[in-house]
Each structure stands twice: as C-alpha cells, then as structure tokens.
Design a protein around this motif. Structure first.
Motif, PDB file in Angstrom:
ATOM      1  N   ILE A  11       0.873  -1.183   0.000  1.00  0.00           N
ATOM      2  CA  ILE A  11       0.000   0.000   0.000  1.00  0.00           C
ATOM      3  C   ILE A  11       0.902   1.224   0.000  1.00  0.00           C
ATOM      4  N   GLY A  12       0.722   2.080  -1.024  1.00  0.00           N
ATOM      5  CA  GLY A  12       1.574   3.257  -1.210  1.00  0.00           C
ATOM      6  C   GLY A  12       2.500   3.026  -2.380  1.00  0.00           C
ATOM      7  N   LEU A  13       2.158   3.653  -3.519  1.00  0.00           N
ATOM      8  CA  LEU A  13       2.927   3.427  -4.763  1.00  0.00           C
ATOM      9  C   LEU A  13       3.485   4.749  -5.258  1.00  0.00           C
ATOM     10  N   GLU A  77      -4.503   5.320   9.568  1.00  0.00           N
ATOM     11  CA  GLU A  77      -5.797   5.293   8.856  1.00  0.00           C
ATOM     12  C   GLU A  77      -5.884   4.060   7.956  1.00  0.00           C
ATOM     13  N   VAL A  78      -4.798   3.824   7.209  1.00  0.00           N
ATOM     14  CA  VAL A  78      -4.781   2.710   6.256  1.00  0.00           C
ATOM     15  C   VAL A  78      -4.879   1.366   6.994  1.00  0.00           C
ATOM     16  N   VAL A  79      -4.291   1.304   8.192  1.00  0.00           N
ATOM     17  CA  VAL A  79      -4.294   0.037   8.940  1.00  0.00           C
ATOM     18  C   VAL A  79      -5.578  -0.124   9.752  1.00  0.00           C
ATOM     19  N   GLY A 127      16.806   6.148  -1.052  1.00  0.00           N
ATOM     20  CA  GLY A 127      16.091   6.891  -2.088  1.00  0.00           C
ATOM     21  C   GLY A 127      15.561   6.005  -3.197  1.00  0.00           C
ATOM     22  N   PRO A 128      14.931   6.630  -4.194  1.00  0.00           N
ATOM     23  CA  PRO A 128      14.346   5.858  -5.296  1.00  0.00           C
ATOM     24  C   PRO A 128      15.384   5.049  -6.071  1.00  0.00           C
ATOM     25  N   ALA A 129      16.614   5.570  -6.190  1.00  0.00           N
ATOM     26  CA  ALA A 129      17.645   4.814  -6.924  1.00  0.00           C
ATOM     27  C   ALA A 129      17.978   3.538  -6.155  1.00  0.00           C
ATOM     28  N   ASN A 240       9.159  18.417   1.767  1.00  0.00           N
ATOM     29  CA  ASN A 240       8.266  18.346   2.939  1.00  0.00           C
ATOM     30  C   ASN A 240       8.453  17.050   3.729  1.00  0.00           C
ATOM     31  N   LEU A 241       8.899  15.974   3.047  1.00  0.00           N
ATOM     32  CA  LEU A 241       9.149  14.725   3.787  1.00  0.00           C
ATOM     33  C   LEU A 241      10.401  14.866   4.662  1.00  0.00           C
ATOM     34  N   MET A 242      11.399  15.614   4.164  1.00  0.00           N
ATOM     35  CA  MET A 242      12.591  15.840   4.988  1.00  0.00           C
ATOM     36  C   MET A 242      12.232  16.702   6.208  1.00  0.00           C
ATOM     37  N   LYS A 244       9.388  16.775   7.662  1.00  0.00           N
ATOM     38  CA  LYS A 244       8.690  15.849   8.564  1.00  0.00           C
ATOM     39  C   LYS A 244       9.688  15.046   9.391  1.00  0.00           C
ATOM     40  N   ASP A 245      10.714  14.497   8.737  1.00  0.00           N
ATOM     41  CA  ASP A 245      11.659  13.619   9.435  1.00  0.00           C
ATOM     42  C   ASP A 245      12.491  14.391  10.466  1.00  0.00           C
ATOM     43  N   VAL A 246      12.900  15.621  10.098  1.00  0.00           N
ATOM     44  CA  VAL A 246      13.661  16.443  11.049  1.00  0.00           C
ATOM     45  C   VAL A 246      12.783  16.738  12.268  1.00  0.00           C
TER      46      VAL A 246
HETATM   47  P1  NAD Z   1       5.262   9.702  -1.973  1.00  0.00           P
HETATM   48  O1  NAD Z   1       4.480  10.874  -1.479  1.00  0.00           O
HETATM   49  O2  NAD Z   1       5.910   9.776  -3.313  1.00  0.00           O
HETATM   50  O3  NAD Z   1       4.345   8.383  -1.976  1.00  0.00           O
HETATM   51  C1  NAD Z   1       3.340   8.134  -1.034  1.00  0.00           C
HETATM   52  C2  NAD Z   1       2.209   7.384  -1.726  1.00  0.00           C
HETATM   53  O4  NAD Z   1       1.195   7.123  -0.738  1.00  0.00           O
HETATM   54  C3  NAD Z   1       1.542   8.194  -2.843  1.00  0.00           C
HETATM   55  O5  NAD Z   1       1.476   7.418  -4.027  1.00  0.00           O
HETATM   56  C4  NAD Z   1       0.154   8.491  -2.293  1.00  0.00           C
HETATM   57  O6  NAD Z   1      -0.856   8.578  -3.292  1.00  0.00           O
HETATM   58  C5  NAD Z   1      -0.064   7.296  -1.359  1.00  0.00           C
HETATM   59  N1  NAD Z   1      -1.087   7.541  -0.360  1.00  0.00           N
HETATM   60  C6  NAD Z   1      -1.287   8.666   0.386  1.00  0.00           C
HETATM   61  N2  NAD Z   1      -2.356   8.490   1.197  1.00  0.00           N
HETATM   62  C7  NAD Z   1      -2.813   7.227   0.969  1.00  0.00           C
HETATM   63  C8  NAD Z   1      -3.877   6.461   1.513  1.00  0.00           C
HETATM   64  N3  NAD Z   1      -4.691   6.942   2.457  1.00  0.00           N
HETATM   65  N4  NAD Z   1      -4.068   5.209   1.038  1.00  0.00           N
HETATM   66  C9  NAD Z   1      -3.247   4.705   0.072  1.00  0.00           C
HETATM   67  N5  NAD Z   1      -2.234   5.381  -0.490  1.00  0.00           N
HETATM   68  C10 NAD Z   1      -2.021   6.629  -0.030  1.00  0.00           C
HETATM   69  O7  NAD Z   1       6.334   9.388  -0.842  1.00  0.00           O
HETATM   70  P2  NAD Z   1       7.685   8.529  -0.992  1.00  0.00           P
HETATM   71  O8  NAD Z   1       8.800   9.452  -1.327  1.00  0.00           O
HETATM   72  O9  NAD Z   1       7.420   7.327  -1.822  1.00  0.00           O
HETATM   73  O10 NAD Z   1       7.908   8.110   0.541  1.00  0.00           O
HETATM   74  C11 NAD Z   1       7.132   7.097   1.164  1.00  0.00           C
HETATM   75  C12 NAD Z   1       7.657   6.915   2.579  1.00  0.00           C
HETATM   76  O11 NAD Z   1       9.032   6.497   2.523  1.00  0.00           O
HETATM   77  C13 NAD Z   1       7.633   8.204   3.413  1.00  0.00           C
HETATM   78  O12 NAD Z   1       7.324   7.896   4.729  1.00  0.00           O
HETATM   79  C14 NAD Z   1       9.056   8.743   3.265  1.00  0.00           C
HETATM   80  O13 NAD Z   1       9.422   9.561   4.364  1.00  0.00           O
HETATM   81  C15 NAD Z   1       9.845   7.449   3.212  1.00  0.00           C
HETATM   82  N6  NAD Z   1      11.119   7.534   2.478  1.00  0.00           N
HETATM   83  C16 NAD Z   1      11.209   8.179   1.286  1.00  0.00           C
HETATM   84  C17 NAD Z   1      12.445   8.226   0.630  1.00  0.00           C
HETATM   85  C18 NAD Z   1      12.634   8.948  -0.692  1.00  0.00           C
HETATM   86  O14 NAD Z   1      13.800   9.174  -1.082  1.00  0.00           O
HETATM   87  N7  NAD Z   1      11.581   9.319  -1.392  1.00  0.00           N
HETATM   88  C19 NAD Z   1      13.563   7.594   1.196  1.00  0.00           C
HETATM   89  C20 NAD Z   1      13.419   6.902   2.390  1.00  0.00           C
HETATM   90  C21 NAD Z   1      12.184   6.885   3.032  1.00  0.00           C
END
Ligand code: NAD
Length: 302
Positions: A11-13, A77-79, A127-129, A240-242, A244-246
C-alpha cells in the motif's frame, strides 16, 4: 510465482513504492497493491501487480503487507481506519517501510498487536535509486524470529538489512536520526558551497576538494554533484518529507528531554525554506534558498 514467497500486499505506490513494487514483481512475487492515486495503481498493474479496491481488499488476498506511505497519520488510517487493513481477513504480518517516527510506530504497534498481526518496523534509506536497484538500507525492529521469516522479502529490496532492536519503533528512531544528519549535511554543504562561490571558488572544484577531504558527506559526494550543480533538483525525496523527518527527530528529543542545539538550528533553516520554496520541491532545493541569501548560484551556467 516463487513458492518461497507468501502472497504480498503493498500500500503506497509513490516515489519509493513504485520501484519497490517493480522489484517484488521482478522477484516473482504475487503482489496486490492499493493507492489512492489511480494512475499509480494502473502503473503497477501494467508491471504485473493486481489491483485491490481498498486496504481491506489487500488483506483479503495477501499474507504479508508492506506499507510505503507519507506519514504516521496516514499509516494508522490505512491500517485501523474505515476499510483499513485490519477490517479485512487477518494478515500474518505488516512490514512498515514508511518513516513515521517512534511515536507513530507505537500507535501502529498497539493497533496491530491488539489484532494479533506481527509488526516489523522497517524504515529505509537509499532513495528511489536504491529502491530500483534493491540496494536500500533497511533499519528493522521487531522480534528476531519475525525478521528471519521476512528476510527473503526484505532482501529483494535491500542490500543492508540491519536489526536495530526487538521493539517496533526502534527502527524509526534510527531512521529519523539518520535523516536529521542527512538534512544537516545538505544544509551545511549548501552554506559552504555558497560561501565558496561567493569567494570566487569554482563549486565543482570545491566539491572535489571536500570529497577528497574530511568534510565529505552524502550531500557533497552525491546530492550536490548530481542534483545541485546540474540545477535539476530532482534527487527524488520531497522537501516536505525531509521537514517531517527532522521534526520527528526533534520532537522525540524533546519528549525524552535531550537537548539538540545543532539539530534545532537545522530544523529552523528547513522550516524557513518550506515557507519560501514552492510545494512539491525536492529536498535538494534547500540549496536554492541558501544560495539566494549569499547572492550566488552553485553550478549551472553561473
Ligand atoms: P510519496 O508521497 O511519493 O508516496 C506516497 C504514496 O502514498 C503516494 O502514491 C500516495 O498517493 C499514497 N497515499 C497517500 N495516502 C494514501 C492512503 N490513504 N491510502 C493509500 N495510499 C495513499 O512518498 P515517498 O517518497 O514514496 O515516501 C514514502 C515513505 O518512505 C515516506 O514515509 C518517506 O518519508 C519514506 N522515504 C522516502 C524516501 C525517498 O527518497 N523518497 C527515502 C526513504 C524513506
């Protein structure tokens, strides 16, 4: 399908979840996915996943469910919310790859334990890579037997699976402390590079000096050469995710009464940047804020 693997849910793509789905499918897993973003689901289905209609529908098909969601509120919420994972058929285990912080993990652990579902706290770095290449660092916290059982799944995603503790939430603490350091590296690298350019140094050469010396860090060695000097600002981790983490790291420090003076200043800088930068900016865009104060541009045609 590889018979070693249980049926999986994800869950979460998003930025991370999409390449994670690709790796799991590539390893032969049967994978059921859900995201509120239909385009993201369609992309995963195009790659061989099956679409679920809700988290509860994921539970109807999967034995082990991975989460890669933005924050603790959404994870809960999702869980445990309406049509949530726990309202479906019982799943064996949840692996939470999201960064939610120690307090968020505690709420998740309570909800899952009350339903008899095993919980592996497993935030990631790379990260994504790293996700695309299966090279993530996974900071796992949970019972050692659970980690051993789930390692065949984790090893599809990560090359460094580190067991940081037996209690869900300890992985989150390790992760937010790591990201506080990563945010600090970006901030101080932006300040040093801006100052260097202001003083007449070529930023690429200055980075070469730093990377051959004791100031080297992940921002100077990777993020600045690839995403700041090139002016692409697309490392793939949202600003904004960074932030959040800080905040999660500093909130936890405040909760247990540990002063973090450097961290507090870093948090202020990132908060100011959030007010200045457009929403959706990449974390490397902090350099644009810092360089504007110095009246310089780091790299590009400058
Ligand atoms: P993102 O915002 O790209 O992806 C989050 C996904 O969750 C989105 O596709 C969104 O549509 C989905 N989503 C949101 N609410 C939802 C719901 N209620 N039900 C189902 N899906 C829902 O974020 P990301 O960069 O992929 O990061 C995901 C997690 O991993 C975060 O907690 C982030 O802090 C962590 N993270 C990210 C990275 C990075 O480099 N991007 C690295 C390490 C950790």
């Amino acid at each position: 399908m590889d018979n070693e693997l249980p049926v999986l849910g994800l869950i979460g793509l998003g930025t991370m979840g999409t390449p994670i789905a690709e790796r799991l499918i590539g390893a032969g897993a049967e994978l059921w996915v859900f995201d509120t973003d239909v385009a993201a689901v369609n992309r995963a289905v195009g790659n061989g996943a099956s679409a679920a209609a809700s988290p509860s529908d994921v539970a109807a098909h999967a034995d082990v469910v991975l989460l890669s969601l933005p924050n603790a509120k959404i994870v809960l919420e999702v869980v445990a919310g309406k049509d949530g994972l726990l309202s479906g058929s019982p799943v064996r285990a949840v692996i939470d790859l999201s960064t939610t912080g120690p307090a968020g993990a505690e709420n998740l652990r309570t909800a899952l334990e009350a339903s008899g579902v095993s919980y592996l706290d497993a935030p990631v770095s790379g990260g994504p890579a790293g996700a695309r290449g299966g090279r993530l660092t996974i900071m796992a916290a949970g019972a050692p037997e659970l980690l051993a059982e789930l390692t065949p799944i984790l090893s599809i995603l990560g090359s460094n699976i580190l067991h940081v503790g037996d209690v869900g939430g300890q992985g989150q603490l390790a992760k937010v402390l790591n990201n506080l350091m990563s945010a600090t590296s970006i901030a101080i690298t932006a300040e040093a590079l801006s100052m260097g350019v202001r003083g007449g140094l070529d930023p690429e050469r200055l980075l070469s000096v730093i990377n051959a010396s004791s100031g080297r860090n992940a921002a100077s060695s990777d993020k600045f050469p690839q995403f700041v000097l090139t002016r692409s600002f697309d490392f793939g981790f949202q600003y904004n995710l960074m932030v959040k983490d800080v905040s999660l790291a500093l909130d936890e420090a405040a909760r247990v009464g540990v002063p973090m003076m450097v961290g507090s200043t870093v948090r202020q800088l990132w908060d100011i940047g959030q007010k200045i930068l457009p929403s959706g900016s990449d974390c490397t865009a902090l350099a644009q804020v810092v360089e504007s104060w110095a009246g310089v541009t780091i790299g590009g045609d400058a």
